[in-house]
Design a protein around this motif. Sequence first.
Motif, PDB file in Angstrom:
ATOM      1  N   PHE A 195     -16.176   8.626  89.494  1.00 11.62           N
ATOM      2  CA  PHE A 195     -14.834   9.100  89.164  1.00 11.62           C
ATOM      3  C   PHE A 195     -13.792   8.309  89.948  1.00 11.62           C
ATOM      4  CE2 PHE A 195     -17.118  12.966  87.848  1.00 11.62           C
ATOM      5  CZ  PHE A 195     -16.470  13.215  86.639  1.00 11.62           C
ATOM      6  N   GLN A 196     -12.667   8.111  89.309  1.00 10.66           N
ATOM      7  CA  GLN A 196     -11.527   7.435  89.911  1.00 10.66           C
ATOM      8  C   GLN A 196     -10.515   8.499  90.325  1.00 10.66           C
ATOM      9  OE1 GLN A 196      -9.813   4.338  87.348  1.00 10.66           O
ATOM     10  NE2 GLN A 196      -7.782   5.075  87.891  1.00 10.66           N
ATOM     11  N   LEU A 197     -10.291   8.639  91.632  1.00 10.63           N
ATOM     12  CA  LEU A 197      -9.398   9.669  92.121  1.00 10.63           C
ATOM     13  C   LEU A 197      -7.929   9.295  92.019  1.00 10.63           C
ATOM     14  CD1 LEU A 197     -11.288  10.922  95.318  1.00 10.63           C
ATOM     15  CD2 LEU A 197     -11.259  11.947  93.037  1.00 10.63           C
ATOM     16  N   LEU A 198      -7.631   8.003  92.051  1.00  9.22           N
ATOM     17  CA  LEU A 198      -6.261   7.514  91.998  1.00  9.22           C
ATOM     18  C   LEU A 198      -6.133   6.478  90.888  1.00  9.22           C
ATOM     19  CD1 LEU A 198      -5.592   7.056  95.814  1.00  9.22           C
ATOM     20  CD2 LEU A 198      -4.561   8.789  94.342  1.00  9.22           C
ATOM     21  N   THR A 227      -9.642  19.441  81.848  1.00 10.34           N
ATOM     22  CA  THR A 227     -10.022  18.027  82.004  1.00 10.34           C
ATOM     23  C   THR A 227      -9.459  17.125  80.906  1.00 10.34           C
ATOM     24  OG1 THR A 227     -12.097  18.480  80.837  1.00 10.34           O
ATOM     25  CG2 THR A 227     -12.167  18.527  83.252  1.00 10.34           C
ATOM     26  N   GLY A 228      -8.526  17.646  80.102  1.00  9.75           N
ATOM     27  CA  GLY A 228      -7.944  16.840  79.033  1.00  9.75           C
ATOM     28  C   GLY A 228      -8.284  17.332  77.644  1.00  9.75           C
ATOM     29  N   THR A 229      -8.737  18.574  77.547  1.00 12.54           N
ATOM     30  CA  THR A 229      -9.165  19.135  76.269  1.00 12.54           C
ATOM     31  C   THR A 229      -8.052  19.121  75.226  1.00 12.54           C
ATOM     32  OG1 THR A 229     -10.603  20.637  77.515  1.00 12.54           O
ATOM     33  CG2 THR A 229     -10.240  21.134  75.189  1.00 12.54           C
ATOM     34  N   THR A 264     -13.953  14.359  80.410  1.00  6.65           N
ATOM     35  CA  THR A 264     -13.964  14.835  81.786  1.00  6.65           C
ATOM     36  C   THR A 264     -12.837  14.159  82.560  1.00  6.65           C
ATOM     37  OG1 THR A 264     -15.356  15.242  83.727  1.00  6.65           O
ATOM     38  CG2 THR A 264     -15.584  13.091  82.666  1.00  6.65           C
ATOM     39  N   ARG A 265     -12.676  14.575  83.808  1.00  4.47           N
ATOM     40  CA  ARG A 265     -11.533  14.146  84.624  1.00  4.47           C
ATOM     41  C   ARG A 265     -11.946  14.199  86.080  1.00  4.47           C
ATOM     42  NH1 ARG A 265      -5.856  17.569  84.252  1.00  4.47           N
ATOM     43  NH2 ARG A 265      -4.426  15.928  84.997  1.00  4.47           N
ATOM     44  N   ASN A 266     -11.264  13.460  86.921  1.00  5.26           N
ATOM     45  CA  ASN A 266     -11.663  13.474  88.330  1.00  5.26           C
ATOM     46  C   ASN A 266     -11.512  14.892  88.903  1.00  5.26           C
ATOM     47  OD1 ASN A 266      -9.383  13.780  90.431  1.00  5.26           O
ATOM     48  ND2 ASN A 266      -8.469  12.259  89.063  1.00  5.26           N
ATOM     49  N   PRO A 267     -12.395  15.276  89.803  1.00  7.12           N
ATOM     50  CA  PRO A 267     -12.464  16.675  90.241  1.00  7.12           C
ATOM     51  C   PRO A 267     -11.220  17.198  90.953  1.00  7.12           C
ATOM     52  CG  PRO A 267     -13.912  15.279  91.563  1.00  7.12           C
ATOM     53  CD  PRO A 267     -13.472  14.457  90.405  1.00  7.12           C
ATOM     54  N   LEU A 268     -10.512  16.365  91.687  1.00  2.00           N
ATOM     55  CA  LEU A 268      -9.337  16.854  92.410  1.00  2.00           C
ATOM     56  C   LEU A 268      -8.188  17.189  91.456  1.00  2.00           C
ATOM     57  CD1 LEU A 268      -9.341  14.610  95.621  1.00  2.00           C
ATOM     58  CD2 LEU A 268     -10.116  16.982  95.361  1.00  2.00           C
ATOM     59  N   ASP A 269      -7.951  16.341  90.468  1.00  2.00           N
ATOM     60  CA  ASP A 269      -6.933  16.661  89.463  1.00  2.00           C
ATOM     61  C   ASP A 269      -7.350  17.880  88.641  1.00  2.00           C
ATOM     62  OD1 ASP A 269      -5.009  14.759  90.077  1.00  2.00           O
ATOM     63  OD2 ASP A 269      -5.822  13.257  88.720  1.00  2.00           O
ATOM     64  N   THR A 270      -8.651  18.019  88.403  1.00  2.00           N
ATOM     65  CA  THR A 270      -9.151  19.163  87.645  1.00  2.00           C
ATOM     66  C   THR A 270      -8.850  20.472  88.365  1.00  2.00           C
ATOM     67  OG1 THR A 270     -10.938  17.866  86.627  1.00  2.00           O
ATOM     68  CG2 THR A 270     -11.221  20.252  86.694  1.00  2.00           C
ATOM     69  N   LEU A 271      -9.127  20.536  89.658  1.00  2.00           N
ATOM     70  CA  LEU A 271      -8.918  21.806  90.368  1.00  2.00           C
ATOM     71  C   LEU A 271      -7.437  22.112  90.536  1.00  2.00           C
ATOM     72  CD1 LEU A 271      -8.198  21.842  93.720  1.00  2.00           C
ATOM     73  CD2 LEU A 271     -10.391  20.674  93.784  1.00  2.00           C
ATOM     74  N   LYS A 295     -13.578   9.573  79.745  1.00  2.00           N
ATOM     75  CA  LYS A 295     -12.900   9.961  80.977  1.00  2.00           C
ATOM     76  C   LYS A 295     -11.391   9.974  80.751  1.00  2.00           C
ATOM     77  CE  LYS A 295     -16.232   7.827  84.164  1.00  2.00           C
ATOM     78  NZ  LYS A 295     -16.350   6.786  85.228  1.00  2.00           N
ATOM     79  N   TYR A 296     -10.766  11.017  81.252  1.00  2.00           N
ATOM     80  CA  TYR A 296      -9.321  11.171  81.145  1.00  2.00           C
ATOM     81  C   TYR A 296      -8.599   9.928  81.685  1.00  2.00           C
ATOM     82  CZ  TYR A 296      -4.810  13.636  81.497  1.00  2.00           C
ATOM     83  OH  TYR A 296      -3.504  14.026  81.364  1.00  2.00           O
ATOM     84  N   GLU A 297      -9.070   9.465  82.830  1.00  2.00           N
ATOM     85  CA  GLU A 297      -8.423   8.319  83.481  1.00  2.00           C
ATOM     86  C   GLU A 297      -8.516   7.054  82.627  1.00  2.00           C
ATOM     87  OE1 GLU A 297      -9.491  11.424  86.315  1.00  2.00           O
ATOM     88  OE2 GLU A 297     -10.739  10.273  84.917  1.00  2.00           O
TER      89      GLU A 297
END
Length: 341
Positions: free
Chosen positions: A336-339, A77-79, A164-171, A234-236
Amino acid sequence: MNPNEPHNDQEIIVHDEEVEQLKQGLPKTMFLNKIELEKYQGFWYSFNTNMLKSILMFQRHFQARDTDLIIASFPKTGTTWLKSILYSVVNRFKHPIKQSPLFSNHPHELVCCLEYDIYRDAFEYPRPHHLNELPSPRLFHTHFPYMTLPESIKVSGCRILYITRNPLDTLVSMMYFAMKPIKELVGEDVELPSIEDYFEDFCEGKFINGPFFEHVIEYWKQSLEQPKKVLFLKYEDLKKDPILHLKRVGEFVGMPFTESEEREGVIKEIIEFCSINNLKELEGNKSGVINKIYDKKSYFRKGEVGDWTNHNITPAMVEKMKKLMQEKLEGTGLSFQLLPH
Protein backbone atom coordinates in the motif's frame (compact mmCIF):
# COMPACT_ATOMS: atom_id res chain seq x y z
CA MET A 1 -36.60 -23.21 -8.25
CA ASN A 2 -35.04 -19.83 -9.04
CA PRO A 3 -33.76 -18.30 -5.77
CA ASN A 4 -34.26 -14.79 -7.15
CA GLU A 5 -38.00 -15.19 -7.66
CA PRO A 6 -40.54 -14.50 -4.90
CA HIS A 7 -41.48 -17.61 -2.90
CA ASN A 8 -43.80 -18.29 -0.03
CA ASP A 9 -42.49 -17.52 3.45
CA GLN A 10 -41.82 -21.14 4.35
CA GLU A 11 -39.48 -21.55 1.41
CA ILE A 12 -37.31 -18.50 1.88
CA ILE A 13 -37.44 -17.29 5.46
CA VAL A 14 -34.45 -17.75 7.74
CA HIS A 15 -36.23 -18.19 11.05
CA ASP A 16 -35.39 -16.00 14.02
CA GLU A 17 -34.88 -19.07 16.21
CA GLU A 18 -32.09 -20.29 13.94
CA VAL A 19 -30.47 -16.85 13.89
CA GLU A 20 -30.60 -16.50 17.68
CA GLN A 21 -29.16 -19.98 18.21
CA LEU A 22 -26.31 -19.23 15.82
CA LYS A 23 -25.64 -15.83 17.45
CA GLN A 24 -25.27 -17.39 20.88
CA GLY A 25 -22.23 -19.33 19.77
CA LEU A 26 -20.43 -16.48 17.99
CA PRO A 27 -17.37 -14.70 19.45
CA LYS A 28 -18.10 -11.14 20.59
CA THR A 29 -16.11 -7.95 21.05
CA MET A 30 -16.68 -4.21 21.36
CA PHE A 31 -15.96 -1.72 18.58
CA LEU A 32 -14.78 1.63 19.99
CA ASN A 33 -16.01 0.39 23.39
CA LYS A 34 -19.53 1.30 22.27
CA ILE A 35 -20.84 -1.13 19.63
CA GLU A 36 -21.01 -4.90 20.05
CA LEU A 37 -19.58 -6.90 17.18
CA GLU A 38 -19.93 -10.62 16.55
CA LYS A 39 -17.60 -12.75 14.45
CA TYR A 40 -19.08 -14.89 11.68
CA GLN A 41 -16.86 -16.94 9.39
CA GLY A 42 -13.78 -15.04 10.54
CA PHE A 43 -15.06 -11.46 10.20
CA TRP A 44 -16.77 -8.96 12.50
CA TYR A 45 -20.33 -7.63 12.02
CA SER A 46 -22.85 -5.62 13.99
CA PHE A 47 -25.77 -8.03 14.14
CA ASN A 48 -28.15 -5.75 16.02
CA THR A 49 -29.35 -4.56 12.58
CA ASN A 50 -30.48 -8.02 11.46
CA MET A 51 -27.26 -8.48 9.52
CA LEU A 52 -26.84 -12.15 10.38
CA LYS A 53 -30.21 -12.95 8.83
CA SER A 54 -29.17 -10.97 5.76
CA ILE A 55 -25.96 -12.97 5.45
CA LEU A 56 -27.77 -16.29 5.70
CA MET A 57 -30.39 -15.21 3.15
CA PHE A 58 -27.74 -13.92 0.79
CA GLN A 59 -25.64 -17.07 1.07
CA ARG A 60 -28.57 -19.46 0.59
CA HIS A 61 -30.73 -17.73 -1.98
CA PHE A 62 -28.74 -15.45 -4.25
CA GLN A 63 -28.28 -16.97 -7.70
CA ALA A 64 -25.59 -15.24 -9.72
CA ARG A 65 -25.80 -14.86 -13.47
CA ASP A 66 -22.71 -15.27 -15.62
CA THR A 67 -23.24 -11.68 -16.76
CA ASP A 68 -23.42 -10.16 -13.25
CA LEU A 69 -20.84 -7.53 -12.29
CA ILE A 70 -20.22 -7.25 -8.56
CA ILE A 71 -18.23 -4.54 -6.82
CA ALA A 72 -16.68 -5.79 -3.58
CA SER A 73 -14.92 -3.64 -1.01
CA PHE A 74 -14.04 -3.05 2.60
CA PRO A 75 -16.06 -0.03 3.84
CA LYS A 76 -14.70 3.44 3.01
CA THR A 77 -12.18 2.38 0.37
CA GLY A 78 -13.65 4.03 -2.74
CA THR A 79 -16.87 2.08 -3.20
CA THR A 80 -19.05 5.04 -4.19
CA TRP A 81 -16.50 6.25 -6.73
CA LEU A 82 -16.17 2.82 -8.33
CA LYS A 83 -19.96 2.43 -8.45
CA SER A 84 -20.29 5.64 -10.43
CA ILE A 85 -17.43 4.61 -12.75
CA LEU A 86 -18.74 1.09 -13.38
CA TYR A 87 -22.28 2.34 -13.96
CA SER A 88 -21.03 4.94 -16.43
CA VAL A 89 -18.77 2.51 -18.30
CA VAL A 90 -21.42 -0.21 -18.64
CA ASN A 91 -24.23 2.18 -19.58
CA ARG A 92 -22.28 4.62 -21.76
CA PHE A 93 -24.18 3.71 -24.94
CA LYS A 94 -27.59 3.60 -23.28
CA HIS A 95 -27.01 6.68 -21.13
CA PRO A 96 -24.34 9.09 -22.45
CA ILE A 97 -22.90 11.24 -19.67
CA LYS A 98 -25.13 14.21 -20.44
CA GLN A 99 -28.16 11.95 -19.89
CA SER A 100 -26.76 9.94 -16.98
CA PRO A 101 -29.19 8.81 -14.25
CA LEU A 102 -26.37 9.77 -11.86
CA PHE A 103 -27.55 13.37 -12.18
CA SER A 104 -30.59 12.51 -10.07
CA ASN A 105 -29.67 9.21 -8.39
CA HIS A 106 -27.01 8.44 -5.80
CA PRO A 107 -24.50 5.77 -6.98
CA HIS A 108 -25.70 3.50 -4.16
CA GLU A 109 -29.23 3.68 -5.57
CA LEU A 110 -28.06 2.57 -9.00
CA VAL A 111 -25.66 -0.16 -7.85
CA CYS A 112 -27.49 -1.86 -4.99
CA CYS A 113 -25.71 -3.41 -2.02
CA LEU A 114 -26.77 -7.04 -1.75
CA GLU A 115 -26.70 -7.30 2.04
CA TYR A 116 -28.18 -3.87 2.81
CA ASP A 117 -30.58 -3.29 -0.09
CA ILE A 118 -31.60 -6.74 -1.30
CA TYR A 119 -31.48 -9.10 1.68
CA ARG A 120 -31.69 -6.81 4.66
CA ASP A 121 -34.74 -7.48 6.87
CA ALA A 122 -35.25 -10.77 5.08
CA PHE A 123 -38.75 -11.25 6.49
CA GLU A 124 -39.95 -8.50 4.14
CA TYR A 125 -38.97 -10.51 1.06
CA PRO A 126 -39.61 -10.10 -1.82
CA ARG A 127 -37.66 -6.86 -1.82
CA PRO A 128 -38.52 -3.96 -4.15
CA HIS A 129 -35.53 -4.93 -6.27
CA HIS A 130 -36.89 -7.97 -8.13
CA LEU A 131 -33.61 -9.58 -9.10
CA ASN A 132 -35.09 -11.83 -11.77
CA GLU A 133 -36.51 -8.82 -13.57
CA LEU A 134 -33.27 -6.84 -13.78
CA PRO A 135 -31.69 -6.73 -17.24
CA SER A 136 -28.18 -8.03 -17.75
CA PRO A 137 -25.60 -7.10 -16.83
CA ARG A 138 -26.88 -6.67 -13.30
CA LEU A 139 -24.68 -4.41 -11.17
CA PHE A 140 -24.37 -5.21 -7.47
CA HIS A 141 -22.14 -4.45 -4.53
CA THR A 142 -21.09 -6.19 -1.33
CA HIS A 143 -18.83 -5.46 1.64
CA PHE A 144 -18.59 -9.17 2.45
CA PRO A 145 -15.24 -10.98 2.37
CA TYR A 146 -14.70 -13.50 -0.40
CA MET A 147 -15.20 -16.53 1.86
CA THR A 148 -18.68 -15.34 2.86
CA LEU A 149 -19.96 -14.88 -0.70
CA PRO A 150 -22.65 -17.28 -1.93
CA GLU A 151 -21.32 -20.30 -3.77
CA SER A 152 -23.17 -19.22 -6.92
CA ILE A 153 -20.94 -16.14 -7.18
CA LYS A 154 -17.79 -18.22 -6.83
CA VAL A 155 -18.70 -20.89 -9.40
CA SER A 156 -20.55 -18.79 -11.97
CA GLY A 157 -18.99 -16.68 -14.71
CA CYS A 158 -19.90 -13.44 -12.95
CA ARG A 159 -17.08 -10.98 -12.41
CA ILE A 160 -15.96 -9.14 -9.28
CA LEU A 161 -14.31 -5.70 -9.19
CA TYR A 162 -12.57 -5.25 -5.85
CA ILE A 163 -11.38 -1.84 -4.69
CA THR A 164 -9.16 -1.13 -1.71
CA ARG A 165 -7.32 1.83 -0.19
CA ASN A 166 -4.41 2.43 2.13
CA PRO A 167 -5.37 1.61 5.72
CA LEU A 168 -4.74 5.02 7.29
CA ASP A 169 -7.00 6.88 4.84
CA THR A 170 -9.55 4.09 5.28
CA LEU A 171 -9.79 4.48 9.05
CA VAL A 172 -9.95 8.31 8.84
CA SER A 173 -12.78 8.06 6.32
CA MET A 174 -14.59 5.57 8.55
CA MET A 175 -14.20 7.89 11.55
CA TYR A 176 -16.06 10.70 9.79
CA PHE A 177 -18.65 8.42 8.23
CA ALA A 178 -19.51 6.69 11.52
CA MET A 179 -20.09 9.87 13.55
CA LYS A 180 -23.83 10.15 12.88
CA PRO A 181 -24.79 6.48 13.45
CA ILE A 182 -22.64 6.31 16.61
CA LYS A 183 -24.40 9.39 17.99
CA GLU A 184 -27.75 7.77 17.24
CA LEU A 185 -26.67 4.55 18.93
CA VAL A 186 -25.12 5.93 22.08
CA GLY A 187 -26.63 9.41 22.34
CA GLU A 188 -25.69 12.95 21.37
CA ASP A 189 -24.14 13.75 24.75
CA VAL A 190 -21.68 10.87 24.77
CA GLU A 191 -18.10 11.76 23.82
CA LEU A 192 -17.26 10.46 20.36
CA PRO A 193 -14.36 8.02 19.97
CA SER A 194 -10.97 9.54 19.20
CA ILE A 195 -8.80 8.72 16.23
CA GLU A 196 -6.60 6.74 18.64
CA ASP A 197 -9.63 4.56 19.44
CA TYR A 198 -10.25 3.88 15.77
CA PHE A 199 -6.57 3.19 15.18
CA GLU A 200 -6.23 0.64 17.98
CA ASP A 201 -9.38 -1.26 16.98
CA PHE A 202 -8.32 -1.18 13.34
CA CYS A 203 -4.90 -2.64 14.15
CA GLU A 204 -6.52 -5.35 16.27
CA GLY A 205 -8.91 -6.21 13.43
CA LYS A 206 -11.95 -5.16 15.50
CA PHE A 207 -13.59 -3.20 12.73
CA ILE A 208 -16.99 -3.69 11.07
CA ASN A 209 -16.35 -6.13 8.19
CA GLY A 210 -12.80 -6.48 9.55
CA PRO A 211 -10.10 -7.46 9.92
CA PHE A 212 -9.05 -5.17 7.07
CA PHE A 213 -5.92 -6.94 5.85
CA GLU A 214 -7.52 -10.38 5.79
CA HIS A 215 -10.43 -8.93 3.78
CA VAL A 216 -8.07 -7.39 1.23
CA ILE A 217 -5.72 -10.38 0.97
CA GLU A 218 -8.60 -12.78 0.22
CA TYR A 219 -9.58 -10.82 -2.88
CA TRP A 220 -5.95 -10.14 -3.83
CA LYS A 221 -5.22 -13.87 -3.92
CA GLN A 222 -8.33 -14.54 -5.97
CA SER A 223 -7.30 -11.84 -8.47
CA LEU A 224 -3.97 -13.65 -8.93
CA GLU A 225 -5.56 -17.10 -9.20
CA GLN A 226 -8.55 -15.99 -11.28
CA PRO A 227 -7.64 -12.78 -13.14
CA LYS A 228 -10.66 -13.09 -15.42
CA LYS A 229 -12.91 -13.46 -12.38
CA VAL A 230 -11.56 -10.79 -10.00
CA LEU A 231 -10.15 -7.38 -10.94
CA PHE A 232 -8.16 -5.86 -8.07
CA LEU A 233 -8.04 -2.06 -7.97
CA LYS A 234 -6.31 0.35 -5.62
CA TYR A 235 -7.83 3.73 -4.87
CA GLU A 236 -4.41 5.36 -5.09
CA ASP A 237 -3.76 3.89 -8.55
CA LEU A 238 -7.11 5.13 -9.81
CA LYS A 239 -6.29 8.61 -8.60
CA LYS A 240 -2.81 8.56 -10.13
CA ASP A 241 -3.74 7.19 -13.58
CA PRO A 242 -7.53 7.10 -14.02
CA ILE A 243 -7.39 6.66 -17.82
CA LEU A 244 -5.32 3.48 -17.56
CA HIS A 245 -7.59 1.96 -14.93
CA LEU A 246 -10.84 2.92 -16.66
CA LYS A 247 -9.49 1.05 -19.67
CA ARG A 248 -8.81 -1.92 -17.38
CA VAL A 249 -12.40 -1.76 -16.11
CA GLY A 250 -13.78 -1.60 -19.65
CA GLU A 251 -11.71 -4.59 -20.76
CA PHE A 252 -12.56 -6.60 -17.66
CA VAL A 253 -16.35 -6.18 -18.02
CA GLY A 254 -16.22 -7.00 -21.73
CA MET A 255 -16.92 -3.45 -22.91
CA PRO A 256 -13.51 -2.10 -23.98
CA PHE A 257 -13.18 1.48 -25.13
CA THR A 258 -12.63 1.86 -28.86
CA GLU A 259 -9.98 4.06 -30.44
CA SER A 260 -12.69 6.41 -31.65
CA GLU A 261 -14.07 6.71 -28.11
CA GLU A 262 -10.59 7.59 -26.87
CA ARG A 263 -10.20 10.23 -29.60
CA GLU A 264 -13.61 11.67 -28.74
CA GLY A 265 -12.64 11.95 -25.08
CA VAL A 266 -15.24 9.52 -23.73
CA ILE A 267 -12.88 8.17 -21.06
CA LYS A 268 -11.92 11.63 -19.85
CA GLU A 269 -15.57 12.65 -19.81
CA ILE A 270 -16.44 9.72 -17.52
CA ILE A 271 -13.47 10.48 -15.25
CA GLU A 272 -14.45 14.13 -14.87
CA PHE A 273 -18.13 13.34 -14.36
CA CYS A 274 -17.40 10.68 -11.72
CA SER A 275 -14.92 12.80 -9.79
CA ILE A 276 -15.82 13.35 -6.15
CA ASN A 277 -15.92 17.12 -6.63
CA ASN A 278 -18.49 16.74 -9.41
CA LEU A 279 -20.56 14.00 -7.79
CA LYS A 280 -21.04 15.98 -4.57
CA GLU A 281 -22.58 18.82 -6.58
CA LEU A 282 -25.19 16.68 -8.35
CA GLU A 283 -28.77 17.10 -7.13
CA GLY A 284 -29.20 13.39 -6.44
CA ASN A 285 -26.42 13.51 -3.85
CA LYS A 286 -27.18 16.72 -1.98
CA SER A 287 -30.08 15.63 0.20
CA GLY A 288 -31.76 12.49 1.49
CA VAL A 289 -30.38 9.38 3.16
CA ILE A 290 -29.13 5.90 2.27
CA ASN A 291 -30.36 2.91 4.33
CA LYS A 292 -32.40 5.32 6.48
CA ILE A 293 -29.21 6.37 8.32
CA TYR A 294 -26.45 7.87 6.19
CA ASP A 295 -26.78 11.31 4.60
CA LYS A 296 -26.20 11.03 0.86
CA LYS A 297 -23.71 13.88 0.99
CA SER A 298 -21.64 12.03 3.63
CA TYR A 299 -20.38 9.67 0.91
CA PHE A 300 -18.43 12.53 -0.67
CA ARG A 301 -15.92 14.11 1.69
CA LYS A 302 -12.40 14.69 0.31
CA GLY A 303 -11.26 11.59 -1.51
CA GLU A 304 -7.61 12.63 -1.25
CA VAL A 305 -4.69 10.22 -0.98
CA GLY A 306 -2.76 10.92 2.22
CA ASP A 307 -5.55 12.89 3.93
CA TRP A 308 -4.64 11.00 7.13
CA THR A 309 -1.69 13.41 7.50
CA ASN A 310 -4.22 16.15 8.31
CA HIS A 311 -5.30 14.31 11.45
CA ASN A 312 -3.74 13.42 14.79
CA ILE A 313 -1.95 10.31 13.62
CA THR A 314 1.39 10.34 15.40
CA PRO A 315 4.75 9.09 14.04
CA ALA A 316 4.48 6.17 16.48
CA MET A 317 1.10 5.22 15.02
CA VAL A 318 2.48 5.43 11.48
CA GLU A 319 5.39 3.21 12.44
CA LYS A 320 3.04 0.70 14.04
CA MET A 321 0.90 0.61 10.88
CA LYS A 322 3.95 0.12 8.67
CA LYS A 323 5.05 -2.83 10.79
CA LEU A 324 1.54 -4.27 10.68
CA MET A 325 1.43 -3.93 6.90
CA GLN A 326 4.79 -5.66 6.60
CA GLU A 327 3.64 -8.48 8.86
CA LYS A 328 0.25 -8.99 7.19
CA LEU A 329 1.33 -8.54 3.58
CA GLU A 330 4.66 -10.37 3.67
CA GLY A 331 4.91 -12.88 0.84
CA THR A 332 1.69 -11.75 -0.87
CA GLY A 333 3.23 -9.36 -3.40
CA LEU A 334 0.74 -6.70 -2.27
CA SER A 335 1.68 -3.29 -0.86
CA PHE A 336 0.00 0.00 0.00
CA GLN A 337 1.03 3.56 -0.73
CA LEU A 338 0.37 5.76 2.29
CA LEU A 339 1.23 9.06 0.60
CA PRO A 340 0.73 10.33 -2.97
CA HIS A 341 3.72 10.00 -5.28
